[in-house]
Motif scaffolding. Structure first.
Motif, PDB file in Angstrom:
ATOM      1  N   SER B 121      47.845  30.562  31.619  1.00  0.00           N
ATOM      2  CA  SER B 121      49.199  30.085  31.904  1.00  0.00           C
ATOM      3  C   SER B 121      50.254  30.842  31.111  1.00  0.00           C
ATOM      4  CB  SER B 121      49.305  28.588  31.605  1.00  0.00           C
ATOM      5  OG  SER B 121      48.610  27.854  32.575  1.00  0.00           O
ATOM      6  N   GLY B 122      49.979  31.104  29.829  1.00  0.00           N
ATOM      7  CA  GLY B 122      50.959  31.803  28.999  1.00  0.00           C
ATOM      8  C   GLY B 122      51.232  33.197  29.509  1.00  0.00           C
ATOM      9  N   ALA B 125      53.074  33.045  32.807  1.00  0.00           N
ATOM     10  CA  ALA B 125      54.494  32.719  32.629  1.00  0.00           C
ATOM     11  C   ALA B 125      55.273  33.940  32.155  1.00  0.00           C
ATOM     12  CB  ALA B 125      54.636  31.581  31.616  1.00  0.00           C
ATOM     13  N   ALA B 126      54.645  34.749  31.314  1.00  0.00           N
ATOM     14  CA  ALA B 126      55.313  35.969  30.833  1.00  0.00           C
ATOM     15  C   ALA B 126      55.524  36.950  31.986  1.00  0.00           C
ATOM     16  CB  ALA B 126      54.481  36.615  29.731  1.00  0.00           C
ATOM     17  N   ALA B 145      49.268  25.233  34.365  1.00  0.00           N
ATOM     18  CA  ALA B 145      50.451  24.593  33.764  1.00  0.00           C
ATOM     19  C   ALA B 145      51.497  24.336  34.849  1.00  0.00           C
ATOM     20  CB  ALA B 145      51.022  25.470  32.667  1.00  0.00           C
ATOM     21  N   GLN B 147      54.508  23.574  34.806  1.00  0.00           N
ATOM     22  CA  GLN B 147      55.864  24.059  34.543  1.00  0.00           C
ATOM     23  C   GLN B 147      56.153  25.439  35.121  1.00  0.00           C
ATOM     24  OE1 GLN B 147      53.759  22.761  32.412  1.00  0.00           O
ATOM     25  NE2 GLN B 147      54.726  21.566  30.819  1.00  0.00           N
ATOM     26  N   ILE B 148      55.120  26.231  35.318  1.00  0.00           N
ATOM     27  CA  ILE B 148      55.349  27.602  35.803  1.00  0.00           C
ATOM     28  C   ILE B 148      56.100  27.585  37.129  1.00  0.00           C
ATOM     29  CG2 ILE B 148      54.257  29.752  36.568  1.00  0.00           C
ATOM     30  CD1 ILE B 148      52.001  29.188  34.617  1.00  0.00           C
ATOM     31  N   GLN B 151      60.031  26.003  36.883  1.00  0.00           N
ATOM     32  CA  GLN B 151      61.090  26.650  36.110  1.00  0.00           C
ATOM     33  C   GLN B 151      62.204  27.215  36.975  1.00  0.00           C
ATOM     34  OE1 GLN B 151      58.305  29.059  33.536  1.00  0.00           O
ATOM     35  NE2 GLN B 151      59.916  28.729  32.054  1.00  0.00           N
ATOM     36  N   TYR B 153      61.747  29.540  39.526  1.00  0.00           N
ATOM     37  CA  TYR B 153      61.530  30.915  39.981  1.00  0.00           C
ATOM     38  C   TYR B 153      61.591  30.994  41.503  1.00  0.00           C
ATOM     39  CZ  TYR B 153      59.747  32.117  35.317  1.00  0.00           C
ATOM     40  OH  TYR B 153      59.604  32.342  33.982  1.00  0.00           O
TER      41      TYR B 153
END
Lengths: 337, 419
Positions: B121-122, B125-126, B145, B147-148, B151, B153
């Motif tokens: 996920s990290g 997201a990046a 996650a 939230q991705i 957000q 997008y």
């Protein structure tokens, strides 16, 4: 003040520094987006490396948990922004306050109870680890699922809320890195800096000479953690998402200090040079090894290069380079500051 | 399902994410546009350059390399489906968000027209930020996650269940299995690894479970150390509660240790219900042989009744005879399927048109559990879900949901001493 900053530096060093500053200032106009992103990461490591160097290189206190301060700065500003809409310019105050406070708590425990060397390093790691676990279990901070910042209007610049394209973050981290360089130069040339160096070189002798160890070591920890906390704010708004598992990891702390070790611990320009060597080196190796189709081969070569640098330049690349370019100035000890 | 994903599930379940309604796909636009001669001609301009970003080195190297297997087998299947060719550009995220971001920039700079990745996920997201800034569509293969895709997008798409869905489906399907076998445990012992992953899972389960009318009570919760070499005390304690079944959140090594201890202490619970990795992994089967039979895991999986699943499974079997097809292969392959399908319909690699084509994806002939692949306004496929898979004779058998199930659950588990 300017005279104090430039005192002892040969004109050649000043000219090179000015040229370097100009190159860095105009770089985004010539660099591709990819190169810009590499420069941004390099400068981030340079800035954090400078903050860490202040603690070990100047004051002789080894921290292997500096990711803690990045994490505190990042999470504080990100949480304030996400939950209350607080601008990072205000959030940075809280971030610096909290990371400094944490630094002081660690410093107090370490210095009051004479925890030194690797034991002090272990203390910093322990604080980073348990803070990571606390964040991991905090729903307000997103827990292990991560804390995500809203990323609307990614193309336009919202300076107040630090929302915008990479170029905004480039100049911000460039200013921070330059500012840290100037600050460290100023501190190093002050009475404070002399005391730190005395503590670093021989703590007992410094104490016997009347240097108040506890006070000056606390000041070093406070300034170092405050600067690293600022880096955390930048990090949070650049990456827009935070995960405790990676943010507070010991591996991340090691990553933060590697540039300084390669560049030259205790030198002013070492952290910058080290960061500008290691990050691009990684990318270059990625490019060179991509055709080999062997997973992890780049990491292997990268590790090999780092080992080679450390073996052949055990004091770091900068003292050697500074000597080569005759930038040593008046101080043989601080070669190439 | 990977532990990372489940971890996301646990933690984010606390947040109670609200999912929006599904935006209707453009009907059969994919098929119609895809087969129209005009589209074929335009798409024939050359292969679509797809940047595949995976953690192929670093701490997640094993998983990244496993995902890569899904990439390696994709080309002939996509060709068979009449989809245009993809030119794969590999990027290694090195299990690191910073590298993931830089590599995304690099691949786009090198001409990537669409990005796929990045399991974590990290890292995803990046990459999502870069994709958004550059206006390049990004199809996430695996990352839970929620939230991705919350957000805001416009260029980010995910055909993988969110963490909330994963946990919710796990309890929903337990009820389905109980009904299917006409039996249910009255009490369970919840055993979980006591690290951040296990604790987060425990928290998430604690939040989600009360939303369901589960027939069982949790007799006891036992946390154990991740590095434990001996779990005899934990199993003895669990056995002493008189619980009917085990609810577990573990990893591979402790799953093996727990099983060995169950055998040693001569206790076969009615069921082992796993909401974490370990129990369905190849190594679990290889290490325990016939003792591996019985556990039921709740994971995003493939639908064995779908035709494309058979095709992918056959391709995997041919390319990697010793590897059981799993989540990593399925969802990585499907990300490429989305890319190829969108390229065919868009007829161009132009990022704007390609993104719109991805947004209007409506693939019904797919592999994973659920109605198919289509994305809502936020880029999330909210029809995709979990499966319940049981270890039976060294195979992973889907026992729920009913639509995908190929067998009834073996209930209770066969006793360890009679195998």
């Amino acid at each position: 003040m300017i005279a104090r900053l430039t005192d002892g530096l040969p004109p050649r060093a000043l000219a090179l520094l000015a040229a370097f500053a100009v190159v860095m200032a105009v770089a985004p106009f010539f660099a591709s987006d990819y190169v810009l992103s590499v420069l941004i990461i390099s400068l981030y490591f340079a800035f954090v490396g400078q903050a860490w160097n202040l603690m070990l290189g100047f004051a002789g206190q080894l921290s292997l948990g500096h990711a803690l301060f990045v994490g505190i700065g990042a999470y504080t500003s990100a949480a304030l922004f996400t939950h209350f809409g607080v601008s990072p310019w205000a959030g940075v105050i809280a971030a610096v306050a909290l990371s400094t406070l944490m630094g002081c708590v660690i410093g107090y425990l370490g210095f009051r109870f004479s925890i030194r060397g690797v034991y002090f390093a272990l203390l910093t790691i322990a604080f980073a680890e348990f803070t990571g676990i606390m964040v991991d279990n905090s729903a307000w901070l997103g827990g292990s699922a991560g804390l995500f910042l809203p990323v609307k209007n990614a193309g336009s610049i919202d300076f107040l809320n630090l929302r915008g394209p990479p170029i905004l973050f480039y100049y911000l981290i460039l200013i921070l890195t330059g500012g840290a360089l100037v600050l460290c130069r100023f501190l190093l040339n002050s009475k404070l800096g002399l005391y730190w160096q005395a503590i670093r070189d021989d703590q007992e002798a410094a104490e016997a000479a009347g240097v108040p160890l506890f006070r000056y070591k606390m000041i070093a920890v406070a300034i170092s953690s405050a600067l690293t906390g600022i880096a955390g704010v930048w990090y949070a708004f650049y990456y827009n998402n935070l995960f405790p598992e990676s943010t507070f990891a010991t591996g991340r702390s090691v990553e933060l200090i590697l540039g300084t070790v390669v560049g030259g611990v205790g030198t002013l320009f070492g952290p910058i040079l080290g960061a500008l060597i290691l990050t691009p080196l990684g990318e270059l190796l990625t490019e060179l090894t991509s055709g080999l189709q062997i997973d992890g081969i780049k990491t292997f070569f990268w590790g090999f290069c780092v080992v080679a640098i450390v073996l052949f330049r055990p004091s770091g690349v900068w003292p050697w380079l500074a000597g080569l370019l005759k930038l040593d100035g008046r101080s043989a000890n601080g070669g190439g500051r | 399902m990977t532990d990372k994903n489940i971890k996301m599930a646990a933690a984010s379940a606390v947040g109670g994410v609200t999912r929006r309604t599904v935006v209707a796909g453009i009907g059969a636009a994919g098929i119609v546009a895809g087969t129209s001669p005009f589209s074929i001609v335009r798409a024939a301009g050359g292969p679509l350059k797809v940047g595949v970003l995976l953690p192929r080195s670093g701490v997640q190297a094993g998983i990244g390399q496993d995902c890569q297997r899904g990439v390696e087998v994709a080309a002939p299947i996509l060709k068979e489906l009449g989809l245009p060719e993809l030119q794969i550009m590999n990027g290694d995220t090195e299990s690191n968000e910073q590298t993931a971001r830089a590599q995304a920039e690099k691949l786009i700079g090198d001409g990537a027209q669409l990005l796929v990745g990045a399991f974590d996920s990290g890292q995803s997201a990046a990459i999502a930020q870069v994709a958004e800034q550059k206006g390049i569509p990004f199809v996430i293969n695996i990352a839970a996650a929620p939230q991705i895709t919350e957000q805001g997008y416009k260029y980010v798409f995910r055909n993988f269940p969110t963490a909330v869905t994963i946990l919710t489906d796990a309890f929903k399907q337990q009820l389905e299995i109980f009904k299917q076998v006409g039996s249910a445990p009255k009490s369970v012992v919840f055993l979980h690894v006591n690290d951040t992953f296990g604790s987060a899972m425990a928290g998430g389960i604690g939040k989600v479970m009360p939303k369901f009318d589960m027939p069982y009570k949790v007799a006891e919760t036992i946390a154990y150390d991740r590095a434990a070499r001996d779990l005899s005390v934990e199993i003895a304690k669990a056995k002493a509660t008189g619980g009917d079944a085990l609810l577990v959140v573990s990893r591979l090594n402790d799953a093996i240790l727990l099983t060995r201890e169950l055998v040693k202490q001569r206790w076969t619970p009615e069921a082992i219900l796993s909401m974490g990795p370990g129990w369905y992994e190849d190594q679990y089967f290889k290490t325990l042989g016939k003792l591996s039979d019985g556990p039921i895991s709740f994971v995003p999986w493939y639908d064995p009744k779908k035709k494309l699943s058979e095709t992918l499974k056959a391709a995997m079997k041919k390319a990697y005879p010793d590897v059981n097809m799993n989540t990593n292969h399925v969802y990585t392959f499907e990300a490429l399927l989305v890319a190829a399908d969108a390229y065919k319909r868009a007829g161009t690699g132009n990022s704007k048109e390609l993104t719109e084509a991805v947004r209007s994806t409506n693939i019904t002939d797919n592999v994973s559990i659920g109605e198919g692949i289509r994305f809502n306004a936020k880029g999330q496929n909210d029809t995709v879900g979990d499966a319940s898979i049981q270890n039976v004779g060294g195979e992973l058998v889907v026992v729920a949901p009913e639509k995908a199930a190929v067998a009834k659950a073996v209930w209770p588990m066969p006793p360890y001493d009679k195998r």
